[in-house]
Enzyme design. Sequence first.
Site, PDB file in Angstrom:
ATOM      1  N   THR A 135      11.673  -6.266   9.613  1.00 59.79           N
ATOM      2  CA  THR A 135      11.785  -5.117   8.712  1.00 59.79           C
ATOM      3  C   THR A 135      13.168  -4.481   8.792  1.00 59.79           C
ATOM      4  O   THR A 135      13.754  -4.102   7.771  1.00 59.79           O
ATOM      5  CB  THR A 135      10.703  -4.070   9.040  1.00 59.79           C
ATOM      6  N   GLU A 185       5.730  -5.620   4.284  1.00 62.70           N
ATOM      7  CA  GLU A 185       4.319  -5.912   4.475  1.00 62.70           C
ATOM      8  C   GLU A 185       3.568  -4.682   4.994  1.00 62.70           C
ATOM      9  O   GLU A 185       4.136  -3.805   5.639  1.00 62.70           O
ATOM     10  CB  GLU A 185       4.133  -7.071   5.457  1.00 62.70           C
ATOM     11  N   TYR A 237      -6.298  -6.391  18.438  1.00 66.16           N
ATOM     12  CA  TYR A 237      -5.518  -6.573  19.663  1.00 66.16           C
ATOM     13  C   TYR A 237      -6.371  -6.365  20.917  1.00 66.16           C
ATOM     14  O   TYR A 237      -6.053  -6.900  21.978  1.00 66.16           O
ATOM     15  CB  TYR A 237      -4.318  -5.611  19.674  1.00 66.16           C
ATOM     16  N   ASP A 267      10.120  -8.670   4.008  1.00 66.00           N
ATOM     17  CA  ASP A 267      10.093  -8.826   5.465  1.00 66.00           C
ATOM     18  C   ASP A 267       8.945  -9.716   5.923  1.00 66.00           C
ATOM     19  O   ASP A 267       8.525  -9.651   7.074  1.00 66.00           O
ATOM     20  CB  ASP A 267      10.061  -7.456   6.167  1.00 66.00           C
ATOM     21  N   GLU A 275       0.507  -1.573  19.094  1.00 64.39           N
ATOM     22  CA  GLU A 275       0.955  -2.865  19.631  1.00 64.39           C
ATOM     23  C   GLU A 275       0.990  -2.920  21.153  1.00 64.39           C
ATOM     24  O   GLU A 275       1.313  -3.970  21.726  1.00 64.39           O
ATOM     25  CB  GLU A 275       2.363  -3.178  19.093  1.00 64.39           C
TER      26      GLU A 275
END
Length: 214
Positions: free
Chosen positions: A18, A35, A47, A86, A147
């Site tokens: 990005t 995105e 995750y 991206d 994340e």
Amino acid sequence: MAEVPFIAIEGPIGIGKTSLSKKLAERFNFQLLKEIVEENPFLGKFYDDIDEWSFQTEMFFLCNRFKQLEDIERKYLNQQKPVVADYHISKNMIFAKRTLQADKFEKYEQIYHILTADMPVPNMMIYLHASLDTILNRIQMRGREIEQNIKASYLAQLSEDYESYMNEFEIMHPEIPVIRINGDQLDFVKHQDDLDAIIAQVQEQLSNFISVTK
């Protein structure tokens, strides 16, 4: 393949897709296509438990990316307006092959091919890659809470999957130039010289197009 410049930037999570797409869009005055990531309501659960939430996660990404590309084709590419994205929608298959069980992958693959059969194809790819240490460091630096639970083993396998995919891509699509950028050697966010080197490579490829927005 689109006749107007359509650049897609790809690589593992946290590699800088990005950031680079924004810089190239600004430099060349291209439309930026980003995105949808954090808007995915299943991503945090994914995750935490990949097996349980992979199908929902991948289907959300696929449907949203399909809609984005449909819009970008109608509003920009069909109007001869260059685009830098991206992501490349084929990344969906990289993740799906790794995360979905065989029965669900078969269903997913069928839907994927139906949706992408007539989607616009980028005519330039930029592939960002780096060592696991660099990727982990960049993920930590950008600080996305969603994340923080990503396992290093998952990222390592993902990097290998991307490398295999890009090698196959170059064989299957020799007409599409691929610019490979080593993130261990270049940091285009911190160092202008590194960014300039990438811009020069992109400019060289863009020279193949008759009309490029200045």
